[in-house]
Scaffold this motif. Structure first.
Motif, PDB file in Angstrom:
ATOM      1  N   GLU A   1     -54.546  15.714 -58.759  1.00  0.00           N
ATOM      2  CA  GLU A   1     -55.761  16.153 -59.447  1.00  0.00           C
ATOM      3  C   GLU A   1     -56.462  17.287 -58.697  1.00  0.00           C
ATOM      4  N   GLY A   2     -56.772  18.343 -59.418  1.00  0.00           N
ATOM      5  CA  GLY A   2     -57.549  19.442 -58.853  1.00  0.00           C
ATOM      6  C   GLY A   2     -56.779  20.395 -57.964  1.00  0.00           C
ATOM      7  N   CYS A   3     -55.469  20.230 -57.850  1.00  0.00           N
ATOM      8  CA  CYS A   3     -54.677  21.097 -56.979  1.00  0.00           C
ATOM      9  C   CYS A   3     -54.366  22.414 -57.687  1.00  0.00           C
ATOM     10  N   THR A   4     -54.569  23.516 -57.004  1.00  0.00           N
ATOM     11  CA  THR A   4     -54.174  24.818 -57.527  1.00  0.00           C
ATOM     12  C   THR A   4     -52.672  25.010 -57.384  1.00  0.00           C
ATOM     13  N   GLU A   5     -52.123  24.398 -56.346  1.00  0.00           N
ATOM     14  CA  GLU A   5     -50.691  24.519 -56.068  1.00  0.00           C
ATOM     15  C   GLU A   5     -50.232  23.219 -55.427  1.00  0.00           C
ATOM     16  N   LEU A   6     -48.996  22.809 -55.738  1.00  0.00           N
ATOM     17  CA  LEU A   6     -48.397  21.611 -55.153  1.00  0.00           C
ATOM     18  C   LEU A   6     -47.079  21.977 -54.488  1.00  0.00           C
ATOM     19  N   ARG A   7     -46.823  21.412 -53.316  1.00  0.00           N
ATOM     20  CA  ARG A   7     -45.572  21.609 -52.606  1.00  0.00           C
ATOM     21  C   ARG A   7     -44.998  20.251 -52.230  1.00  0.00           C
ATOM     22  N   ALA A   8     -43.678  20.144 -52.270  1.00  0.00           N
ATOM     23  CA  ALA A   8     -42.996  18.912 -51.890  1.00  0.00           C
ATOM     24  C   ALA A   8     -42.048  19.199 -50.737  1.00  0.00           C
ATOM     25  N   ARG A   9     -42.121  18.383 -49.700  1.00  0.00           N
ATOM     26  CA  ARG A   9     -41.186  18.512 -48.587  1.00  0.00           C
ATOM     27  C   ARG A   9     -40.180  17.382 -48.658  1.00  0.00           C
ATOM     28  N   THR A  10     -38.911  17.726 -48.740  1.00  0.00           N
ATOM     29  CA  THR A  10     -37.848  16.752 -48.908  1.00  0.00           C
ATOM     30  C   THR A  10     -37.479  16.105 -47.581  1.00  0.00           C
ATOM     31  N   ALA A  11     -36.622  15.094 -47.665  1.00  0.00           N
ATOM     32  CA  ALA A  11     -36.164  14.402 -46.460  1.00  0.00           C
ATOM     33  C   ALA A  11     -35.386  15.341 -45.540  1.00  0.00           C
ATOM     34  N   ARG A  12     -34.845  16.415 -46.088  1.00  0.00           N
ATOM     35  CA  ARG A  12     -34.107  17.391 -45.267  1.00  0.00           C
ATOM     36  C   ARG A  12     -35.031  18.437 -44.662  1.00  0.00           C
ATOM     37  N   GLY A  13     -36.329  18.312 -44.939  1.00  0.00           N
ATOM     38  CA  GLY A  13     -37.277  19.255 -44.386  1.00  0.00           C
ATOM     39  C   GLY A  13     -37.439  20.522 -45.188  1.00  0.00           C
TER      40      GLY A  13
ATOM     41  N   ALA B   1     -34.813  -2.223 -43.074  1.00  0.00           N
ATOM     42  CA  ALA B   1     -34.210  -0.966 -42.631  1.00  0.00           C
ATOM     43  C   ALA B   1     -33.228  -0.434 -43.664  1.00  0.00           C
ATOM     44  N   ASP B   2     -32.472  -1.349 -44.295  1.00  0.00           N
ATOM     45  CA  ASP B   2     -31.539  -0.935 -45.347  1.00  0.00           C
ATOM     46  C   ASP B   2     -32.293  -0.341 -46.540  1.00  0.00           C
ATOM     47  N   VAL B   3     -33.383  -0.995 -46.929  1.00  0.00           N
ATOM     48  CA  VAL B   3     -34.172  -0.504 -48.056  1.00  0.00           C
ATOM     49  C   VAL B   3     -34.763   0.866 -47.714  1.00  0.00           C
ATOM     50  N   GLY B   4     -35.197   1.037 -46.477  1.00  0.00           N
ATOM     51  CA  GLY B   4     -35.704   2.331 -46.047  1.00  0.00           C
ATOM     52  C   GLY B   4     -34.669   3.424 -46.164  1.00  0.00           C
ATOM     53  N   GLU B   5     -33.418   3.106 -45.891  1.00  0.00           N
ATOM     54  CA  GLU B   5     -32.351   4.098 -46.013  1.00  0.00           C
ATOM     55  C   GLU B   5     -32.095   4.466 -47.469  1.00  0.00           C
ATOM     56  N   VAL B   6     -32.366   3.530 -48.388  1.00  0.00           N
ATOM     57  CA  VAL B   6     -32.273   3.843 -49.820  1.00  0.00           C
ATOM     58  C   VAL B   6     -33.393   4.807 -50.220  1.00  0.00           C
ATOM     59  N   ALA B   7     -34.599   4.524 -49.730  1.00  0.00           N
ATOM     60  CA  ALA B   7     -35.763   5.312 -50.133  1.00  0.00           C
ATOM     61  C   ALA B   7     -35.808   6.688 -49.475  1.00  0.00           C
ATOM     62  N   GLU B   8     -35.314   6.800 -48.261  1.00  0.00           N
ATOM     63  CA  GLU B   8     -35.514   8.000 -47.449  1.00  0.00           C
ATOM     64  C   GLU B   8     -35.099   9.311 -48.103  1.00  0.00           C
TER      65      GLU B   8
END
Length: 286
Positions: free
Chosen positions: A100-112, A269-276
């Protein structure tokens, strides 16, 4: 003593508080967000009005707490950050109060890798937003189709709380489904005991087979409840139910992957590897 509803809530919000990390003041439960998206343009779902959303306007990042290290296009600066996750190729799901209210949005992936994201649709009542990205951001997560979520099930949250202050990477927390409804018996929410903080908003809530069962959205304001009742609540947090997220996505032409929950056998830890690989840090610029 009766506790005033307007004092109960604080968003697991998209941004970081100012100096001293004080919690922002939430609006009354019946307050509606400003109409329209960035630039005031109407978006799909803009006619819906929330009735009891436990969300607040994202507070700004403190000086020096820029999780990306630079301005955006046109000299814009990051003012808050949140979490999102991949629901289809080039599509991210997050909370509306993150975007909400953002002029611009950026996404940083797991690979940076940092990619632009644009707001495609919103639902103010559910506090959900659909973003479209330019470029590949990761594999879509799978939503749980069945069986129904039960009280006491173990859950994992994955996101980016306090970006720029804590770990530069994602944070994983664990807990349980405490109740099958949220504040004021809100049937669109789960209550969970997994700890969430500012910046977790929009992140996936996963079961112990790695399926998405919700979207992290808010938490009780423990400090204000303690001021009124003299008792400090512990780990009372909320997530939008997965079925609500699925309905929102399908209404806007996105068909996420779904599957039955496997027999719980994964570790956190396994679930984290799915989400990461599928979870991104979002920044809001103005």
């Amino acid at each position: 003593m009766r506790v005033l509803p307007s004092m109960l809530i604080a968003a697991a919000c998209a941004g970081l508080p100012m100096a001293a990390w004080a919690q922002p003041k939430p609006p009354p439960l019946d307050a509606a967000p400003a109409p329209g998206g960035p630039g005031g343009k109407p978006l799909p779902g803009a006619g819906q009005q929330p009735t009891a959303l436990p969300t607040t306007k994202p507070p700004p990042l403190p000086p020096g707490a820029n999780p990306f290290g630079g301005p955006g296009g046109g000299g814009r600066r990051p003012v808050s950050s949140g979490t999102g996750f991949v629901v289809a190729p080039g599509r991210l799901l997050t909370n509306w109060h993150v975007a909400e209210g953002c002029t611009e949005l950026r996404a940083r992936t797991a690979r940076g890798v940092e990619v632009p994201a644009t707001l495609t649709a919103r639902d103010t009542e559910r506090d959900l937003a659909l973003l479209t990205t330019r470029g590949e951001v990761g594999p879509p997560l799978t939503f749980r189709q069945g069986p129904e979520v039960r009280r006491g099930e173990g859950v994992v949250t994955y996101g980016f709380p306090f970006a720029g202050m804590l770990s530069a990477g994602a944070t994983l927390t664990t807990g349980d489904v405490s109740a099958l409804s949220g504040l004021r018996d809100n049937q669109r929410h789960f209550q969970i005991s997994a700890p969430v903080q500012a910046g977790n908003s929009g992140g996936p809530l996963l079961d112990m087979s790695g399926r998405v069962i919700g979207v992290v959205v808010s938490k009780l304001n423990a400090q204000r409840i303690a001021q009124v009742t003299g008792d400090l609540p512990q780990n009372v947090n909320f997530a939008v139910k997965g079925r609500e997220a699925l309905d929102f996505l399908r209404r806007h032409g996105v068909e996420p992957a779904t599957g039955a929950a496997a027999r719980p056998g994964l570790t956190p830890a396994d679930v984290g590897e799915v989400a990461e690989p599928s979870t991104v840090l979002l920044r809001c610029l103005r």
